[in-house]
Structure formats: C-alpha cells, structure tokens
Design a protein around this motif. Structure first.
Motif, PDB file in Angstrom:
ATOM      1  N   GLN A 132       0.823  -1.197   0.000  1.00 36.08           N
ATOM      2  CA  GLN A 132       0.000   0.000   0.000  1.00 36.08           C
ATOM      3  C   GLN A 132       0.863   1.256   0.000  1.00 36.08           C
ATOM      4  O   GLN A 132       0.588   2.230  -0.687  1.00 36.08           O
ATOM      5  N   VAL A 136       0.678   4.124  -2.829  1.00 36.14           N
ATOM      6  CA  VAL A 136       0.369   5.526  -2.519  1.00 36.14           C
ATOM      7  C   VAL A 136       1.476   6.429  -3.031  1.00 36.14           C
ATOM      8  O   VAL A 136       1.237   7.454  -3.677  1.00 36.14           O
ATOM      9  N   LEU A 137       2.735   6.037  -2.751  1.00 41.37           N
ATOM     10  CA  LEU A 137       3.850   6.894  -3.130  1.00 41.37           C
ATOM     11  C   LEU A 137       3.949   7.025  -4.641  1.00 41.37           C
ATOM     12  O   LEU A 137       4.167   8.119  -5.170  1.00 41.37           O
ATOM     13  N   GLN A 139       1.616   6.756  -6.820  1.00 45.81           N
ATOM     14  CA  GLN A 139       0.527   7.592  -7.316  1.00 45.81           C
ATOM     15  C   GLN A 139       0.807   9.069  -7.073  1.00 45.81           C
ATOM     16  O   GLN A 139       0.650   9.911  -7.959  1.00 45.81           O
ATOM     17  N   LEU A 140       1.250   9.379  -5.846  1.00 42.55           N
ATOM     18  CA  LEU A 140       1.488  10.781  -5.518  1.00 42.55           C
ATOM     19  C   LEU A 140       2.645  11.360  -6.326  1.00 42.55           C
ATOM     20  O   LEU A 140       2.633  12.527  -6.725  1.00 42.55           O
ATOM     21  N   LEU A 141       3.677  10.530  -6.570  1.00 41.47           N
ATOM     22  CA  LEU A 141       4.799  11.017  -7.374  1.00 41.47           C
ATOM     23  C   LEU A 141       4.326  11.339  -8.779  1.00 41.47           C
ATOM     24  O   LEU A 141       4.701  12.359  -9.375  1.00 41.47           O
ATOM     25  N   GLU A 143       1.324  12.146  -9.742  1.00 40.73           N
ATOM     26  CA  GLU A 143       0.509  13.370  -9.743  1.00 40.73           C
ATOM     27  C   GLU A 143       1.356  14.617  -9.682  1.00 40.73           C
ATOM     28  O   GLU A 143       0.985  15.665 -10.209  1.00 40.73           O
ATOM     29  N   ALA A 144       2.535  14.507  -9.049  1.00 41.61           N
ATOM     30  CA  ALA A 144       3.383  15.694  -8.936  1.00 41.61           C
ATOM     31  C   ALA A 144       4.348  15.815 -10.096  1.00 41.61           C
ATOM     32  O   ALA A 144       5.171  16.736 -10.129  1.00 41.61           O
ATOM     33  N   TYR A 146       6.534  13.312 -11.156  1.00 43.46           N
ATOM     34  CA  TYR A 146       7.738  12.490 -11.082  1.00 43.46           C
ATOM     35  C   TYR A 146       7.359  11.046 -11.349  1.00 43.46           C
ATOM     36  O   TYR A 146       6.198  10.679 -11.355  1.00 43.46           O
TER      37      TYR A 146
END
Lengths: 175, 376
Positions: A132, A136-137, A139-141, A143-144, A146
C-alpha cells in the motif's frame, strides 16, 4: 571550549554564534549549553546515542534512529548548528535542507523512491502494508510529475515543500 | 533509591500497566490540527511537525526536568560576601561537621548498646521486643536528623497503628524515610542496596519489618505485591510506608505513582514532604552522587529544612480503578507539596519507553494518510 568547566566565556559564545550563522541569540546559546551539559552526563564534550535515548520523548519518536545518526557524537558547536534549522530566524530553505538530509540517509544528494519508502515505513510502521505504501507513493509522485525511478534533489524538495507556511520551529527556554 | 548502574534494556510490557494515556498530557502538534483535503506529495514528504517534536524533546523535556538538581543560588559573589562565605565554609566543615559526627557516633553507641541486647535477649518475649525495637529505631533516626540539623515541621495527625492501612509519600531522597521514621516506626519497602546501607537494611530495618524489591527483575513485581498484601493485612505489623514513584525525584515535580500500593484493599494515607532549598538541596541525584556523599553533603550544610504533612486518609471509590486512585492521591500530595505533575514513569530512568508509544504515533500517522487518500 572548556570541557571540564561548565562555564562558557563570551568568546566561546560568539564563536558558537558565528558557527550557527547567528540564528540563536547569546542567551539561547547559554541555555542550550546548560541543556547540553545536562544530557552529556560525564562531561565528555559530546552526547552519546544512549544519552539522547534517555529522553523518553525522543526515544519514542518514530524517526529517532534517523535523527540519532545526525546528532550522535556532535560537539556543542555542531549541536547548536544542527538545532539552528529549528530557530524562528532560519530560512525556509534551511529547514527544507534538513528535511532533505533526513530522507537522504546515504548522503549522496539524491533521494530515491526507496529512500522515501523507508522514511514512510518508520512513520507508519506496521499500520500500512508495504504494498500500500508503494502504491500511494507511486501515485502521488505521478501526480506531482515524477516517476517511480526519479531521483529527487534538494531543488525538487524546495519546489514541492517550499510554501512560506512551512513551520518548523522550536523555542529555546531562556530563564 | 538506586545503585548507579543504568541497566538500559527495553522495558517489559508489565511497566505499561501502570500508566494512563501519556498522549493525554503531551503536547503533540500533529493531533491538534488534523490535516484535511486530498493527499498530495508535499503532505507525504513534509515531516516538519514530526521533526519539530523531536527537536523540542532534544532542547527541553519534562522527564529530564524532574531529575535536575537545583542547588541554591550562590551568594558569595562580592568583596564582603565572599569572606563571609569562606568563614561559613570553615565553620561548617571544621566545627559543625565534627560536632555532628560525634553526636551521630554517640547515637549509634547508645542505639547499638540497647538494640543488640534487646534483640537477642528478648527473643522469647516478642511483643515487648518489638515495642522496644520500634522505639530504638525512632531514636536512631532522630539522631540522624539531628546530625544534619534537621528542622522538620510535622503537620496533621500522627499516624496510628491500625491494620489495613498504608502510607504513601513523594520521594526525594532516602532521607525521606529517616525523617518519617523518627516520628513513627514504619515498615518500608525498599530497593536492596549494596554496601553499608545494605547492611543496615538487613539488620536493623528487618526488625521494623521490611520488604525488598529488585527493580531489574520483571517477575519481582508479583512477589512484592503478594508480600505487600500479606503485610498490610497483619494486625501487629508496623504500618507500611511506600514511595509509589519508585525513584527519587527533585521535589519540584512528581512522576507517575505505581498502582501497587493502591490495590491492596487498604486505606491509603497520603504524606506530602517538601524540602526548603534555603540551605541545601535535599534531592538525592543518584546518577551524580552515592548515598554516602549525599549524607556528607547534608552533614556539611547548615540545616535541612522541610515540612511534612499527614493528609486525610483516602479509600478506593466505587467504580474507580487502581490507576485512577493512584492519580487522585498523587494529585492530593502534589497540590499540598507544590509539585508539578508529569506523566512519566519514574522507571524510565533505567529503561527505555515501551514500543507501544511509538506504535501509537505510527498508527495515528497511518490513519491520517489512509483517510486523506479516500478524500477526492
């Protein structure tokens, strides 16, 4: 700096102040010295890991091991320099630099996907599964802007975190 | 009351049972403002509140403050005060100290010359022997108190010998025991010490009834709890004196009370002790001094001034747990003696906090992340 005496001379105080870019007032440096001597039980001139861990609030902190690597064995000058990032007068850039150093545990100037994962692991323990966390990481990367294989530099960190609202301040109690 | 060894091993889970939620007392920035809104990379990377907590603990923490010796301010800092102070030092070390040592020696001679015959010759007549031994122990404690020129003011009704009652007090130094013992011969529960103190413990204190514990042994607690219960039920045992903090604190703070004294089914009589630092700081900082050095320091000071309050006996209220009872009594004592309460277990002096606390922080972080992930 007199290791055997617990008295700081004016010269010592100014030297330390210079070393920490004048981010602490002279009174704060005197208070920090008292604290340093309190933690450094046998007046060795540095605080050992054990002595840091004897502060229960520090010992139960999720990032205590990482921080220990940064503060273990520091003499007083470097101890103050380390804490100066937490002064109210420190720039946001200085604070982000410290955050970067916490992530960049091997000190090569780049923070990899795994580096961030490891910090997340320290912070969330067994309460989020490894899978998980990765999910999460990633996905967030994305979105930013990266990818999973990106290496984040200090500039990237400044870009991501550099809002003027970043607060990382500790007040030094002055009698 | 400890030897100077810091046995730093992870604390056993048994220590957890002693305290309510530390998080209720600690200022934890993360829980005050719960972050909202969709989770972004910056939220995940931003460890600034967490780092602030750690740095705050490095700079100042409420646990270390409890064990800081606060010596009275030096006043010998000018031309005429300094010679006055020097004269005082000479007087204290060369006149007072020998005089006190002599008084103490006389006291010991009187004590031993009465105690030894009474102890061995009256073996058959237990009631009379116990009574005499009690009086003699009170006597030698009075000699000790005189040897530091103790100015002790007792407030409140004198403790009486009744079954099913225990006395609890805040703890600053082993001399707490001596000061209380000179008024009433309590039975006491103590850490067994090495050296001459241990010798005294196993001979003389045995006669007033003593229970030993060993801080470093986990199973010890159950054995001690059983002994405590047995002792408190006995009708002609001396009243039991317990220091629930479990360690010496600097008389400005009070640490968590261990619940052992509060689950014996007895009335608990709180005793508050407050030392006046005017001549000497009576806090025994066992990390800095041995007990012998501590006593010598007291014997070369002008006086030890303190107040002792015997407070109203308390009983377990219906629906109250032992921990809540302990906290309530700690409150009563702290208010009377002007101590600030901190939520720490005194045994953290010798061992690390349980991993449970770290896990709680990890859990709250994890929950916050997962919750925000759901938000769009």
């Amino acid at each position: 700096m007199g290791n055997s005496s617990s008295m700081l001379t004016q010269y010592d105080i100014e030297e330390v102040q210079q070393h920490c870019q004048r981010l602490f007032s002279q009174q704060e440096i005197v208070s920090l010295y008292e604290r340093f001597c309190q933690l450094d039980r046998n007046a060795k001139g540095f605080i050992s890991a054990d002595e840091f861990l004897s502060v229960p609030e520090f010992a139960m902190h999720p990032l205590s091991q990482r921080l220990l690597k940064m503060v273990d064995g520091l003499n007083f000058k470097d101890f103050v320099a380390f804490l100066s990032a937490f002064s109210a007068k420190a720039s946001v850039q200085m604070k982000i630099k410290l955050i970067f150093k916490v992530y960049d545990s091997d000190g090569n100037g780049k923070v990899s996907f795994n580096d961030i994962l490891e910090v997340l692991r320290d912070l969330s323990g067994s309460f989020i599964s490894d899978n998980q966390r990765e999910q999460v990481l990633t996905q967030l990367l994305k979105e930013a802007g990266y990818s999973k294989d990106s290496y984040l530099t200090l500039d990237d960190f400044i870009k991501v975190l550099g809002s003027p609202g970043l607060k990382m301040e500790v007040e030094v109690p002055v009698d | 009351m400890s030897s100077n060894q810091g046995k730093l091993k992870p604390s056993s889970s048994e220590l957890d049972l002693d305290r309510p939620n530390i998080e209720d007392y600690l200022p934890s920035g993360a829980s005050i403002q719960e972050p909202h809104g969709k989770l972004r990379l910056s939220d995940l990377l931003d460890i600034s509140p967490i780092l602030t907590e750690a740095a705050g603990a490095i700079v100042d923490d409420s646990f270390t403050r409890c064990f800081k010796s606060n010596s009275p301010e030096p006043w010998n800092w000018n031309v005429y005060l300094f010679p006055l102070w020097c004269f005082g030092v000479v007087f204290r070390y060369l006149i007072l100290f020998p005089a006190r040592a002599i008084v103490l020696t006389i006291g010991w001679i009187i004590f031993l010359s009465c105690f030894i015959p009474v102890h061995f010759l009256l073996k058959g007549n237990d009631a009379l022997r116990k009574k005499l031994e009690r009086v003699l122990v009170e006597l030698i404690c009075s000699f000790f108190v005189a040897s530091w020129t103790g100015v002790v003011k007792y407030h409140g009704p004198r403790p009486s010998m009744r079954p099913k009652q225990v006395f609890v007090a805040n703890h600053t130094s082993m001399i707490d025991f001596i000061i209380l013992e000179q008024m009433t011969a309590f039975a006491v529960i103590m850490q067994k010490h090495p050296g001459w103190v241990g010798l005294l413990q196993s001979t003389i204190l045995e006669s007033v009834g003593c229970i030993w514990f060993n801080r470093s042994e986990a199973k010890d607690r159950e054995i001690v709890a059983k002994k405590l219960r047995e002792h408190s039920q006995g009708a002609d045992n001396n009243p039991l004196l317990i220091f629930p903090e479990g360690t010496c604190v600097n008389n400005q703070y009070s640490v968590m009370f261990k619940k052992g004294a509060f689950e014996l089914g007895c009335t608990v009589c709180p005793v508050a002790i407050k030392y006046n630092k005017i001549f000497v700081d009576a806090f025994w900082n066992s990390r800095k001094q041995s007990f012998t050095m501590h006593l010598l320091q007291l014997m070369t000071s002008w006086a030890v001034v303190c107040d002792v309050w015997y407070l109203e006996p308390q009983n377990l209220r219906p629906g109250e747990t032992a921990i809540e009872f302990a906290e309530r009594v700690r409150d009563i004592i702290s208010v009377r003696a002007g101590l600030r309460k901190v939520p720490w277990d005194g045994y953290l002096k010798y061992s690390r906090p349980s991993p449970k606390h770290r896990e709680r922080k990890q859990q709250s972080f994890a929950e916050s992340v997962l919750r925000r992930l759901e938000e769009k």
